[in-house]
Each structure stands twice: as structure tokens, then as C-alpha cells.
Design an enzyme around this catalytic site. Sequence first.
Site, PDB file in Angstrom:
ATOM      1  N   CYS A  42       0.664  -1.161   0.093  1.00  0.00           N
ATOM      2  CA  CYS A  42      -0.022   0.065   0.074  1.00  0.00           C
ATOM      3  C   CYS A  42       0.880   1.236  -0.059  1.00  0.00           C
ATOM      4  CB  CYS A  42      -0.980  -0.007   1.217  1.00  0.00           C
ATOM      5  SG  CYS A  42      -2.473  -1.281   1.329  1.00  0.00           S
ATOM      6  N   HIS A 156       5.430   5.314   1.176  1.00  0.00           N
ATOM      7  CA  HIS A 156       5.106   3.960   1.346  1.00  0.00           C
ATOM      8  C   HIS A 156       4.321   4.104   2.737  1.00  0.00           C
ATOM      9  CE1 HIS A 156       5.146  -0.558   1.519  1.00  0.00           C
ATOM     10  NE2 HIS A 156       5.199  -0.238   0.159  1.00  0.00           N
ATOM     11  N   HIS A 157       3.161   2.965   2.708  1.00  0.00           N
ATOM     12  CA  HIS A 157       2.693   3.092   3.837  1.00  0.00           C
ATOM     13  C   HIS A 157       3.266   2.225   4.829  1.00  0.00           C
ATOM     14  CE1 HIS A 157      -1.184   3.059   6.179  1.00  0.00           C
ATOM     15  NE2 HIS A 157      -1.875   3.029   4.951  1.00  0.00           N
ATOM     16  N   SER A 158       4.432   1.574   4.734  1.00  0.00           N
ATOM     17  CA  SER A 158       5.150   1.109   5.806  1.00  0.00           C
ATOM     18  C   SER A 158       5.653   2.274   6.645  1.00  0.00           C
ATOM     19  CB  SER A 158       6.017   0.079   5.188  1.00  0.00           C
ATOM     20  OG  SER A 158       7.069   1.067   4.321  1.00  0.00           O
ATOM     21  N   GLY A 160       4.360   4.909   7.833  1.00  0.00           N
ATOM     22  CA  GLY A 160       3.169   5.080   8.872  1.00  0.00           C
ATOM     23  C   GLY A 160       2.003   5.315   8.227  1.00  0.00           C
TER      24      GLY A 160
END
EC number: 2.3.1.20
Length: 509
Positions: A42, A156-158, A160
Site C-alpha cells: 500500500c 509507502h504505507h510502511s 506510517g
Amino acid sequence: MEIKIRRRRGYIAETTVEKEVEEEEQPLSPAARLFHAPEFNCYIISVVGLKKKIQPDVIIEGIKQTLIRHPRFSSKLVNNRKEQKWVRTNVVVEDHVIIPKIETKIIKNANADAFLESYVSDLTTIPLDTSKPLWEVHLLDLKTSDAENVVVLRVHHSLGDGMSMMSLVLACTRKTSNPNELPSLPYQNRPSSGSSSLKTSSRYYSRFFWLVTVLWTATMLVLNTVCDALEFIATTLFLKDTETPIKGNFGLSTRKRMCMVHRTVSLDDIKLIKKAMKMTVNDVVLGVSQAGLSQYLKRRYDEKKKAGEQEESKRNSSNILKGIRLRGALLVNIRPTTGIQDLADMMAKGSKCRWGNWIGYIVFPFSIALCDDPLEHLRRAKSTIDRKKNSLEAVLTFVVGKILLKSLGVQRAAYVLNRALSNTTMSFSNLVGPIEEISFYGHTVTYMAPSVYGHPHALTMHFQSYMNKLTISLTVDPTVISDPHKLCDDWEESLRSIKAAVQERSSTQ
């Protein structure tokens, strides 16, 4: 005595080195690893409109002074055989700031909005370069219908969740009225009637009645949580939403091109309805969304009928809508409130505010129907959300997600969560923004339209407030929803009809 002092100094030096190593290298959290799984890869993307032409040098210098001081924005992803790590690196801001060449003479105002949508859509098919920190800023010298120039932020969703990312971006902005002050968010009234009601109960009612009330509330909380947990399990195993014209068939498919559109409406209209109906802004937004989705689905079903079957089409559409099961995954921030000042401090000196992905999900059933009274959509939405508030579903899904990651591993946990979300229809979130005008490194902001893509939904609805406006962002799979602007039209029309019904009701009373 001197020897002891030297040893103590040596110990301090060793401890400092260890801390520096820990800060230089940090393993990915389970949630961050989940967002790198192929089934759940995501990204967060935000389109920000500006009131004047972009000065790239000013923005680049501003990013150097703020954003890259945050650990996640100055660390790259390193994949080892044993684990994935964030490793601090020297950031060349110019490598993350993209300034595309746009032939402004060719692109007229009429199709500038279409160009922006196409540009953002292309970004959804291009992964970020893992050899450097996973973020980028696009500066578009493009005059659209609602902005002089546009900034597109993609991360990138990683790194936060949406709440922490939006708060971090706001920490990089300042009030236009006072360039030295951070933005102010609206004060969120938490129900304080609990303590006063306890005093009232002890004052006017018997202790027995007070005890029964507390036991009943606790019992309903447990029952609602158990029911929500069973529904989540059933959704993961077999309970699917109705196949409607807005439900995608993702499964474990590869990445799809997504399309993002936005529409801005008056927040004052939302507040007018909220006050008249004694609801929250979130209740009103959900109610209007139910009405808009109902109108959109009615049109899509009617389009499948022949022109000569108008009366039959109307009857069939009404019957079809009544039997629809359409649920949305509502994203809920479960962390303690993190102030913008805390995030500003983090970039300056390393604050200990809780960063990362701290989000839970609520499976929210949207009531799809053609109501004679537009206000019925509001009542149904409020009834459902009040029931969901009296449940620990959001915390439960967060905890279950962590347990699945630890017990099953990233790949299997991603499969389970992907399957659960695939059996629902859409994602939904609402973010609170500044109450006054702000500037992004000296550039006045006209609107903010954040969204997310990469999860298994063909429709994602995000709502972002800013000053006296509310921006609706729709991220759709164009192979499923080819006309997202019509859905925006239906949302606006539903808002107008509900506002008119509220005003008529007020004048009558």
C-alpha cells in the site's frame, strides 16, 4: 578515584555508540512488513493545491530543514535473509523531488484537471525505488480549476499510517497569518457527560439504579464486541458483500492502475446539518455517503435496462437496492492523540511520540435504499455508528492483526487480511485538518486531498477538512467505476437535498 571516573566515561561512550547503532538500524515493525507483502503493498498519496506558482528551491530547502530529519524519511529499506531493516542514509533531497516538464501552452485550463488525474493515475503503477527512502514529492507547474500549482506527495504505507503522515505534513506547514506558528486543529469534544451523569446519578437516583446502568453498558459493550468479532471471522471465511457495480474482484491479483478524483464542498453546510440533527460531522458525512451511493447504484442499475422499460426499471432498481449487502472498512486511529507540535519536535530533536501504523478497522454496513425522506439516511447512519462506538471492534482488529503477524508470519497474515477486506466493498476514512489558512514552505494551500491505494478495494472514500471546506477524494479502479465524477455529483446532490430537508424542517418547526 581517577580510574573509576575513566571507567564510567568509557561506559557512557559505549552506551552512546550502542544507541547510535540502534538509531542507525531498526528492524521493520510487523505492520510495516505487512505493507511490503505483495498482497498488501500500500501507498499513501496526497494532492495539495497551492495558490501561487511553485518555487522549487524554496520547497527543497524547506524539506532539508524539516522532513528529512524524521528517521523514517531518512532511512532506506534493506532486505537481509533474516530480517528487513530501516538503515539511516544520507538523503539527497533533489533525488526525491520530481519536477516534470509540462507544456502549459498545450494543456489548457479545460483539460488541466484531466492531466492531473492521468498523472496521479500513472504514479499508482510505478513502485518507489527501494535503494533510497520510500517517499517522493512531485512539483507540478500546472494551473487547474481550483489551484495555481499542485504538489503530489507519495510515501509507502510502511513509513506510517494516514493520520501520522497527515500530521507530519501539517508539522511542515505554518499559519499564513503568522508564519512562526503551527496550524491549529479544531478542538474535538470528547463526551464529558459521563462524569457529570455519574454525579447526577448519585445525586438524584439510587446507587442501585447507577449500578444497573453501569452493568448494562458493560454488558452491551461485551456483546457488541463479540458480535463484531464473529462478523469479522465470518467475513474472512465466507460472508461476502453483494456483487454490485462498485465492488471489485481483486483477490490476489497484481497491482491495478487506480484513478483519483476529488471534489470540494462547504464544511459550513455539513455543520448546519450537524447542528440541526444533533449529530457529529462524521455522522453527517456517513449519512450523505449512504445517500450518494444509493443514487449512484440506482443509476448504474437503470443503465442496464432498456429505455422502454422505465417503470419496470424503477421498480426493479428499488427492489435490488433493498437486498444489497454493502459494507465499508472504516479506518480508526487508535493511538493517543499526537499533537502537531510533537511531530515538529520529532524532526527537530527526536520526540518520543508514537509513530507508525496504529490503525484498526470497523466493518460498517451502509444502508443502501431509496428513501422518500432524505433525513432517513442520516438517522440510519447515526444509529449504526452509535452502535459501533459501543464496541471494541477497532482495537480488536488491531490486536488480532498483530497476533496473526506473529503467529502466522507476514505472508499468511497478509493473505487473511486481504481476504477479509476483499469480501467487503470499500474503504472509508475522515481526517481533521487545520481551521485556518496554512502555507507549505511559503506556498498558501487551497486544498488537501489525501488517499491510499494498493489494498483490495475498487472504491476508497477519503474526507479531509480544511478551513471551512471539505474535500472528498475518491480512489477507484477505472475498470469497475469508470465514471467517478458522477459519484461525486451524486454525493453533492445528496448533500444539497439533505440540507434543503433540514432547512425545511427547521422553518416548519
